[in-house]
Design a protein around this motif. Structure first.
Motif, PDB file in Angstrom:
ATOM      1  N   MET A   1       6.174  -9.545  -2.691  1.00 23.79           N
ATOM      2  CA  MET A   1       4.769  -9.979  -2.205  1.00 23.79           C
ATOM      3  C   MET A   1       4.598 -10.692  -0.580  1.00 23.79           C
ATOM      4  N   VAL A   2       4.797 -11.771  -1.707  1.00 25.01           N
ATOM      5  CA  VAL A   2       5.108 -12.330   0.627  1.00 25.01           C
ATOM      6  C   VAL A   2       6.687 -12.309   1.202  1.00 25.01           C
ATOM      7  N   TYR A  21      -2.473  -7.438   1.352  1.00 29.08           N
ATOM      8  CA  TYR A  21      -1.656  -7.996  -0.369  1.00 29.08           C
ATOM      9  C   TYR A  21      -1.990  -9.650  -0.953  1.00 29.08           C
ATOM     10  N   PRO A  22      -0.495  -9.761  -0.048  1.00 29.28           N
ATOM     11  CA  PRO A  22      -0.610 -11.549  -1.343  1.00 29.28           C
ATOM     12  C   PRO A  22      -2.118 -12.277  -1.130  1.00 29.28           C
TER      13      PRO A  22
END
Length: 78
Positions: A1-2, A21-22
């Motif tokens: 995700m990152v 998100y993160p």
């Protein structure tokens, strides 16, 4: 995700949901970590650091206090 967030930021047209998100995951983990630390008798609270908003400020243990007098602060969900 990152990696997806970094790729989105470097593309020039960032997708806000991918970038956000993160951080949302980090804030939820922060709340869970504080609850775990408090239940173990360790004084912990939210860190007021704008550059690292998901950090946890840990003060120490409260083992010398009876359970009824231990802090029970639980941060509100973000």
């Amino acid at each position: 995700m990152v990696k997806a967030a970094v790729d989105s930021l470097t593309s020039g047209t960032p997708d806000t949901s991918v970038v956000r998100y993160p951080g949302v995951i980090g804030l939820h983990m922060q709340t869970a970590l504080i609850k775990i630390l408090l239940s173990a008798g360790i004084i912990a609270t939210l860190e007021k650091d704008n550059m690292n908003p998901e950090h946890v400020l840990v003060f120490g243990t409260t083992s010398d206090l009876p359970p009824a007098f231990r802090p029970t602060f639980i941060p509100r969900n973000m």
